[in-house]
Design an enzyme around this catalytic site. Sequence first.
Site, PDB file in Angstrom:
ATOM      1  N   HIS A  50       0.828  -1.208   0.000  1.00 31.68           N
ATOM      2  CA  HIS A  50       0.000   0.000   0.000  1.00 31.68           C
ATOM      3  C   HIS A  50       0.863   1.258   0.000  1.00 31.68           C
ATOM      4  O   HIS A  50       0.511   2.266  -0.627  1.00 31.68           O
ATOM      5  CB  HIS A  50      -0.930   0.015   1.216  1.00 31.68           C
ATOM      6  CG  HIS A  50      -1.853  -1.146   1.276  1.00 31.68           C
ATOM      7  ND1 HIS A  50      -2.629  -1.427   2.388  1.00 31.68           N
ATOM      8  CD2 HIS A  50      -2.150  -2.113   0.367  1.00 31.68           C
ATOM      9  CE1 HIS A  50      -3.337  -2.511   2.159  1.00 31.68           C
ATOM     10  NE2 HIS A  50      -3.064  -2.950   0.946  1.00 31.68           N
ATOM     11  N   HIS A  57      -0.838 -11.482  -4.593  1.00 32.91           N
ATOM     12  CA  HIS A  57       0.550 -11.081  -4.366  1.00 32.91           C
ATOM     13  C   HIS A  57       1.564 -12.080  -4.927  1.00 32.91           C
ATOM     14  O   HIS A  57       2.567 -11.673  -5.521  1.00 32.91           O
ATOM     15  CB  HIS A  57       0.794 -10.868  -2.872  1.00 32.91           C
ATOM     16  CG  HIS A  57       0.007  -9.740  -2.306  1.00 32.91           C
ATOM     17  ND1 HIS A  57       0.225  -8.426  -2.666  1.00 32.91           N
ATOM     18  CD2 HIS A  57      -1.015  -9.718  -1.410  1.00 32.91           C
ATOM     19  CE1 HIS A  57      -0.620  -7.647  -2.018  1.00 32.91           C
ATOM     20  NE2 HIS A  57      -1.382  -8.396  -1.249  1.00 32.91           N
ATOM     21  N   HIS A  68      -9.136  -2.358  -5.134  1.00 30.04           N
ATOM     22  CA  HIS A  68      -8.043  -2.613  -4.196  1.00 30.04           C
ATOM     23  C   HIS A  68      -7.036  -3.604  -4.787  1.00 30.04           C
ATOM     24  O   HIS A  68      -5.828  -3.486  -4.543  1.00 30.04           O
ATOM     25  CB  HIS A  68      -8.564  -3.148  -2.861  1.00 30.04           C
ATOM     26  CG  HIS A  68      -7.467  -3.311  -1.851  1.00 30.04           C
ATOM     27  ND1 HIS A  68      -6.988  -2.275  -1.093  1.00 30.04           N
ATOM     28  CD2 HIS A  68      -6.724  -4.399  -1.514  1.00 30.04           C
ATOM     29  CE1 HIS A  68      -5.996  -2.708  -0.333  1.00 30.04           C
ATOM     30  NE2 HIS A  68      -5.818  -3.992  -0.565  1.00 30.04           N
ATOM     31  N   ASP A  92      -3.032  -2.992  -5.021  1.00 33.18           N
ATOM     32  CA  ASP A  92      -1.991  -3.950  -4.626  1.00 33.18           C
ATOM     33  C   ASP A  92      -1.030  -4.221  -5.772  1.00 33.18           C
ATOM     34  O   ASP A  92       0.200  -4.305  -5.583  1.00 33.18           O
ATOM     35  CB  ASP A  92      -2.619  -5.274  -4.193  1.00 33.18           C
ATOM     36  CG  ASP A  92      -3.187  -5.235  -2.781  1.00 33.18           C
ATOM     37  OD1 ASP A  92      -2.864  -4.311  -2.027  1.00 33.18           O
ATOM     38  OD2 ASP A  92      -3.943  -6.171  -2.442  1.00 33.18           O
TER      39      ASP A  92
END
Length: 294
Positions: free
Chosen positions: A89, A274, A247, A251
């Site tokens: 973030h 991720h 969001h 990321d």
Amino acid sequence: MNAFNSSLEKTCRRQRTLKKSVSFSGIGIHTGRGVSLKFCPAKEGTGIVFKRVDLPSQPLIPATVEYVCETNRSTTLGIGSVRIHTVEHVLAAIRAYEISNLCIEITSIEPPVGNGSSDVFVEMIEEAGIEEQDGIIPVVKIQEPVYWSEGDIHLVALPADEYRISYTLSYPTPSILQAQFHSLSVTAESFKNELAPCRTFSLYQEVSVLMDKGLIQGASLNNGVTIKDGAVLSKGGLFFPNEMVRHKILDMIGDFSLVGFDFLAHVIAIRSGHASNFAFAKKLLHSITTERCS
């Protein structure tokens, strides 16, 4: 050292840092402990580095793919036994504002969570102001498609004259997550208005397990979105109808910043997280650089 492939199209821009130092304090989402984070202007050629000022040696950890050591639910950087969790973030805001050189001083193993988005880091950058430096930095334009797939997760970077990300989120259940899509050209303005407020989200059953294990002691409805039986639990409801996919793009911008330089491409992603972002960042880096000794 990394050298750019001579066949690639490149432009340049001025390196940038902040005009002054700026700080923020809060709690870490995993530890629940107080933590302070400080953005400090850095000289040309420094890059983006984290500095653990709470440790005796105050070690530095560069924010590049070489120092990624964990991608389970967040992105962790490490060197030796030193770790910094959940860096994405912070890095997303820094990349969106095209900050080239910055020392990020931190007093614990993770940045303050804020409200679970990048809002506070955008506010820090704008409070400090941006300063252009004399040095230049390359901006590489992707010339050939780069792709990565595993199971039902897919990423491809296509040649483009901008940095654009298009993301399709698709969970089997609940219905609110079965189909969300968003696409935007990544700029400081679009990031601030369309992505920065978007908070991290989790399914209730995932949160419950993590809480039982004591792994998210700082989590609350003030700093994230929880979904239970199709209902959205969060402070103030959703900020956007498709806040979750936005969001995911936030990321991704943070994770892709670990490539270490700016690039132009249209990145199309389906169900990426991720771990796959990191795998793709490594492949992207390899595809547009060549290894040579100097």
